[in-house]
Enzyme design. Structure first.
Site, short mmCIF file in Angstrom:
data_model
loop_
_atom_site.label_atom_id
_atom_site.label_comp_id
_atom_site.label_asym_id
_atom_site.label_seq_id
_atom_site.Cartn_x
_atom_site.Cartn_y
_atom_site.Cartn_z
N SER A 129 0.83 -1.21 0.00
CA SER A 129 0.00 0.00 0.00
C SER A 129 0.87 1.26 0.00
O SER A 129 1.64 1.49 -0.92
CB SER A 129 -0.95 -0.04 1.20
OG SER A 129 -1.92 0.97 1.12
N ASP A 183 -9.47 -4.70 -4.83
CA ASP A 183 -8.92 -3.72 -3.88
C ASP A 183 -9.84 -2.50 -3.83
O ASP A 183 -10.07 -1.83 -4.84
CB ASP A 183 -7.52 -3.30 -4.33
CG ASP A 183 -6.74 -2.58 -3.24
OD1 ASP A 183 -7.37 -1.86 -2.45
OD2 ASP A 183 -5.51 -2.74 -3.18
N HIS A 215 -7.77 -5.31 -0.38
CA HIS A 215 -6.58 -4.53 -0.04
C HIS A 215 -5.78 -5.22 1.07
O HIS A 215 -5.80 -4.81 2.23
CB HIS A 215 -6.97 -3.11 0.39
CG HIS A 215 -5.79 -2.19 0.50
ND1 HIS A 215 -5.08 -1.78 -0.60
CD2 HIS A 215 -5.19 -1.61 1.57
CE1 HIS A 215 -4.10 -0.98 -0.21
NE2 HIS A 215 -4.14 -0.87 1.11
#
Length: 240
Positions: A129, A183, A215
């Protein structure tokens, strides 16, 4: 705050022992966590990497400093750099100034490790991320060719105007990009946007889509990263 955290990382690096030849051969894996997370919370990643070739790998899981984050209404939390908006889409706003500051700190960790005797081609940066975005930025702006950069559910933290700042040696560092199709925080389209950006920069990127993955990261994803690092180690060994 950042410098204090990096000092702790340096102490960890300096405390390691071993011959200079062994240090040169072993891989160094720097893992950068996501927004609001911590380094220690990600250390279980190591348990997925079971290959004998990586048994002597040196891992480092630093924690980001606490900073106010715009996308969370200025709330202070562990954050490598400011994130103006989430969910992140292709074309979302970015804060390049804070990203470049974070890159300096990652480069300091890499420099220290190389100074200790690790070969640049055995240095691998991985990040999830926000940590994935920082991984990409750190690799593309580093003055040497590294073993590789693995981006998990990340995004491109630059505009194309920064491409001319990428050192020629940095462009030779391969990128592995992993992204879940479901995601909801960093949209799949944001990951796909990396491909034309990196192509324009002249950087090799392997893109892996993971159907149904939201995610986060899966064991399948991590196992592929493991095999990718192994292949890069073999490639660097055969060329040396």
């Amino acid at each position: 705050m950042v410098n204090k955290i990096l000092t702790n990382c340096f102490l960890c690096i300096s405390s390691c022992s071993g011959s200079s030849d062994a240090m040169a051969r072993r891989p160094f894996i720097l893992w950068l966590h996501g927004l609001g997370d911590s380094g220690p919370a990600n250390e279980n990643v190591k348990t997925v990497f079971k290959s004998p070739e990586l048994s002597d790998a040196k891992w480092l899981f630093p924690s980001a400093p606490y900073n106010p984050v715009t996308c969370n209404n200025g709330r202070v939390m562990p954050s490598w750099f400011d994130v103006p908006e989430l969910p992140f889409k292709a074309g979302s706003r970015i804060d390049e100034a804070s990203i470049l500051e974070a890159v300096k700190n990652v480069h300091a960790i890499i420099d220290e490790e190389i100074a200790r005797g690790t070969r640049p081609e055995n240095v691998f940066i991985c990040g999830l991320s926000q940590g994935g975005a920082l991984t990409l930025a750190s690799v593309l702006l580093y003055p040497k060719t590294l073993g590789g950069g693995a981006v998990l559910s990340g995004w491109v933290p630059f505009t194309s105007s920064v491409i001319n700042q990428f050192p020629e040696q940095a462009k030779k560092t391969p990128i592995l990009w992993s992204h879940g199709t479901d995601d909801e925080l960093v949209l799949f389209e944001a990951g796909q946007a990396a491909l034309p950006f990196l192509e324009q920069a002249g950087v090799t990127c392997e893109f892996k889509a993971y159907p149904g993955l939201a995610h986060w990261m899966s064991n399948k994803e991590l196992q592929y990263i493991e095999s990718w690092i192994k292949s890069r180690m073999q490639s660097s060994s055969s060329s040396s």
